[in-house]
Structure formats: structure tokens, C-alpha cells
Design a protein around this motif. Structure first.
Motif, short mmCIF file in Angstrom:
data_model
loop_
_atom_site.label_atom_id
_atom_site.label_comp_id
_atom_site.label_asym_id
_atom_site.label_seq_id
_atom_site.Cartn_x
_atom_site.Cartn_y
_atom_site.Cartn_z
N VAL A 1 5.61 29.47 7.43
CA VAL A 1 3.88 30.85 7.69
C VAL A 1 3.97 30.87 6.26
O VAL A 1 2.54 30.88 6.05
CB VAL A 1 4.02 32.21 8.77
CG1 VAL A 1 2.66 32.51 8.95
CG2 VAL A 1 4.45 30.88 9.66
N LEU A 2 4.13 31.75 5.69
CA LEU A 2 4.10 31.99 3.98
C LEU A 2 3.64 31.58 3.77
O LEU A 2 3.07 31.47 2.31
CB LEU A 2 4.67 33.64 3.41
CG LEU A 2 4.50 34.80 4.80
CD1 LEU A 2 6.42 35.62 4.30
CD2 LEU A 2 3.59 35.27 4.59
N SER A 3 4.60 30.49 3.35
CA SER A 3 4.52 29.26 2.06
C SER A 3 3.11 28.41 3.22
O SER A 3 2.27 27.80 1.92
CB SER A 3 5.93 27.86 2.72
OG SER A 3 7.03 28.80 2.20
N VAL A 4 3.07 28.13 3.62
CA VAL A 4 1.71 27.53 4.06
C VAL A 4 0.22 28.16 3.37
O VAL A 4 -0.59 27.75 3.00
CB VAL A 4 1.73 27.12 5.55
CG1 VAL A 4 0.37 26.69 5.68
CG2 VAL A 4 2.28 26.27 5.91
N ALA A 5 0.47 29.35 3.83
CA ALA A 5 -0.35 30.41 4.20
C ALA A 5 -0.79 30.65 2.28
O ALA A 5 -1.91 30.72 2.04
CB ALA A 5 -0.56 31.91 3.91
N GLY A 6 0.46 30.28 1.46
CA GLY A 6 0.09 30.79 -0.30
C GLY A 6 -0.17 29.23 -0.76
O GLY A 6 -1.07 29.24 -1.68
N LEU A 7 -0.34 27.98 0.11
CA LEU A 7 -0.73 26.86 -0.20
C LEU A 7 -1.69 26.77 -0.37
O LEU A 7 -2.56 25.43 -0.84
CB LEU A 7 -0.19 25.55 -0.20
CG LEU A 7 1.78 25.18 -0.55
CD1 LEU A 7 2.57 24.66 0.60
CD2 LEU A 7 1.20 25.60 -1.79
N VAL A 8 -2.75 27.80 0.99
CA VAL A 8 -3.83 27.10 1.97
C VAL A 8 -5.21 27.27 0.19
O VAL A 8 -6.02 25.74 0.10
CB VAL A 8 -3.90 27.33 2.44
CG1 VAL A 8 -5.83 28.08 2.99
CG2 VAL A 8 -3.56 27.47 4.15
N PRO A 9 -4.70 28.28 -0.28
CA PRO A 9 -6.17 28.36 -1.66
C PRO A 9 -5.74 27.34 -2.15
O PRO A 9 -6.98 26.83 -3.04
CB PRO A 9 -5.19 29.63 -2.07
CG PRO A 9 -4.84 30.48 -1.35
CD PRO A 9 -4.45 29.56 -0.56
N VAL A 10 -4.40 26.70 -2.70
CA VAL A 10 -4.07 26.07 -3.84
C VAL A 10 -4.71 24.67 -3.02
O VAL A 10 -5.50 23.67 -3.63
CB VAL A 10 -3.37 25.79 -4.20
CG1 VAL A 10 -2.97 23.96 -5.28
CG2 VAL A 10 -2.11 27.36 -4.09
N TRP A 11 -5.32 23.86 -1.63
CA TRP A 11 -5.22 22.39 -1.35
C TRP A 11 -7.08 22.74 -1.43
O TRP A 11 -8.32 22.47 -1.74
CB TRP A 11 -4.85 22.09 0.38
CG TRP A 11 -3.23 22.29 0.94
CD1 TRP A 11 -2.53 21.37 -0.48
CD2 TRP A 11 -2.87 22.31 1.17
NE1 TRP A 11 -1.55 21.32 -0.42
CE2 TRP A 11 -1.22 21.68 1.18
CE3 TRP A 11 -3.12 23.49 2.91
CZ2 TRP A 11 0.17 22.00 1.72
CZ3 TRP A 11 -1.54 23.85 3.04
CH2 TRP A 11 -0.51 22.77 3.12
N ARG A 12 -7.72 24.49 -1.01
CA ARG A 12 -9.05 24.51 -0.75
C ARG A 12 -9.65 24.48 -2.30
O ARG A 12 -10.99 24.19 -2.45
CB ARG A 12 -9.17 25.94 -0.20
CG ARG A 12 -8.82 25.30 1.01
CD ARG A 12 -9.37 26.22 1.94
NE ARG A 12 -10.35 27.26 1.67
CZ ARG A 12 -12.19 27.27 2.20
NH1 ARG A 12 -11.41 25.94 3.59
NH2 ARG A 12 -12.74 27.01 2.70
N TYR A 13 -8.47 24.55 -3.43
CA TYR A 13 -9.40 25.20 -4.64
C TYR A 13 -10.27 23.56 -5.65
O TYR A 13 -9.87 22.53 -4.80
CB TYR A 13 -8.55 25.34 -5.88
CG TYR A 13 -8.58 25.26 -7.44
CD1 TYR A 13 -9.44 26.00 -8.01
CD2 TYR A 13 -8.66 23.80 -8.16
CE1 TYR A 13 -9.51 26.21 -8.78
CE2 TYR A 13 -9.20 23.99 -10.04
CZ TYR A 13 -9.58 24.41 -9.91
OH TYR A 13 -10.48 25.44 -10.98
N ALA A 14 -11.77 23.94 -5.34
CA ALA A 14 -12.31 22.52 -5.73
C ALA A 14 -12.83 23.20 -7.79
O ALA A 14 -13.38 24.71 -7.93
CB ALA A 14 -13.49 22.20 -5.10
N PRO A 15 -12.35 21.95 -9.16
CA PRO A 15 -12.76 22.69 -10.26
C PRO A 15 -14.57 22.65 -10.07
O PRO A 15 -15.12 22.16 -9.21
CB PRO A 15 -12.21 21.90 -11.18
CG PRO A 15 -12.43 20.83 -10.31
CD PRO A 15 -11.66 21.18 -8.80
#
Length: 140
Positions: A9-23
Motif C-alpha cells: 500500500v505504501l509503495s503504491v501511494a509513493g508511486l502515484v505522484p510519480v505517475w501523475r507527474y507531467a512536466p
């Protein structure tokens, strides 16, 4: 097994901002090419003679469109020396506000557009130098 679920759960929560990042669309080399390709105005020159017989010439540099906003300088010459520099147009940005006095001070010391970039205000420094060089070229 008891630790696996919280770790997942914490791994997925930590990766969500990375997936949502748009330059930002303003980054990259394409904007630099646009800046150099489109100077918005040409320099203008006016002169007057003071009471001491020295000629004072005021030259406005070209307006340079940067990512942060337009930059334009006005240079006052006393003979061949740069007496003062004034910003006619500058981006409304905290780093720009802090950088302008440093850029002007360096210009007055160097008596040319061969000045250093102010850290944290690279885009404004580049626009300032370009507008300053246009004013120097217009003065001749």
C-alpha cells in the motif's frame, strides 16, 4: 504476510505522484529557439546636450520575450560611457526583482554587455543581456 500488505500500500501511494507527474510545456529546447527567433521590437535612440557640454544619449534596447515575460532595458550614455541602466519591462517574478540591481551594477562596472548571469534568474539575465546588447549596438 502481515508486513506485505502495508509495504504494498505504501509503495503504491509513493508511486502515484510519480505517475501523475507531467512536466511543464515551457521546458525544453523549443522555447529557446522561439526566444531567439522573435525579437519584438527594435532599439530607439535619443540624445540631448547637458549644461556642461556633455552629450547624454538615451537608447532603448529591443524587447526580448522570455519564458517569464518581456525584458527591455533603457541605457543612458554620457559620451561613450554607460551612465545608467533602467528596466523598462521586466517579468513580475521574485528572482527577477532581486536580480535586476545586480545586473545593472555589473553593467556599470563592465561598461559592456559582457556580464555574468545571476544565479536563479538565468532566463531574465539572458533577456537583459540581449536587450542591453541591442541598445549598445544601436548607440554604435
Amino acid at each position: 504476510m502481515k508486513r506485505a500488505i502495508p509495504v504494498l500500500v505504501l509503495s503504491v501511494a509513493g508511486l502515484v505522484p510519480v505517475w501523475r507527474y507531467a512536466p511543464s510545456p515551457d521546458t525544453g529546447s523549443s522555447s529557446t529557439a522561439t526566444e531567439a527567433a522573435a525579437p519584438a521590437s527594435t532599439p530607439s535612440v535619443s540624445s540631448s546636450t547637458g549644461s556642461g557640454g556633455t552629450t547624454s544619449t538615451v537608447v532603448s534596447g529591443s524587447t526580448v520575450d522570455t519564458e517569464k515575460g518581456p525584458v527591455q532595458v533603457e541605457v543612458t550614455f554620457e559620451g561613450d560611457r554607460i551612465a545608467s541602466v533602467r528596466m523598462l519591462r521586466q517579468p513580475n517574478h521574485p528572482q527577477t526583482t532581486a536580480a535586476v540591481p545586480k545586473l545593472i551594477e555589473e553593467t556599470l562596472q563592465a561598461q559592456s554587455a559582457d556580464i555574468d548571469t545571476v544565479s536563479g534568474a538565468t532566463i531574465t539575465s539572458d533577456g537583459y543581456r540581449e536587450s542591453l546588447q541591442a541598445a549598445l549596438d544601436a548607440k554604435g
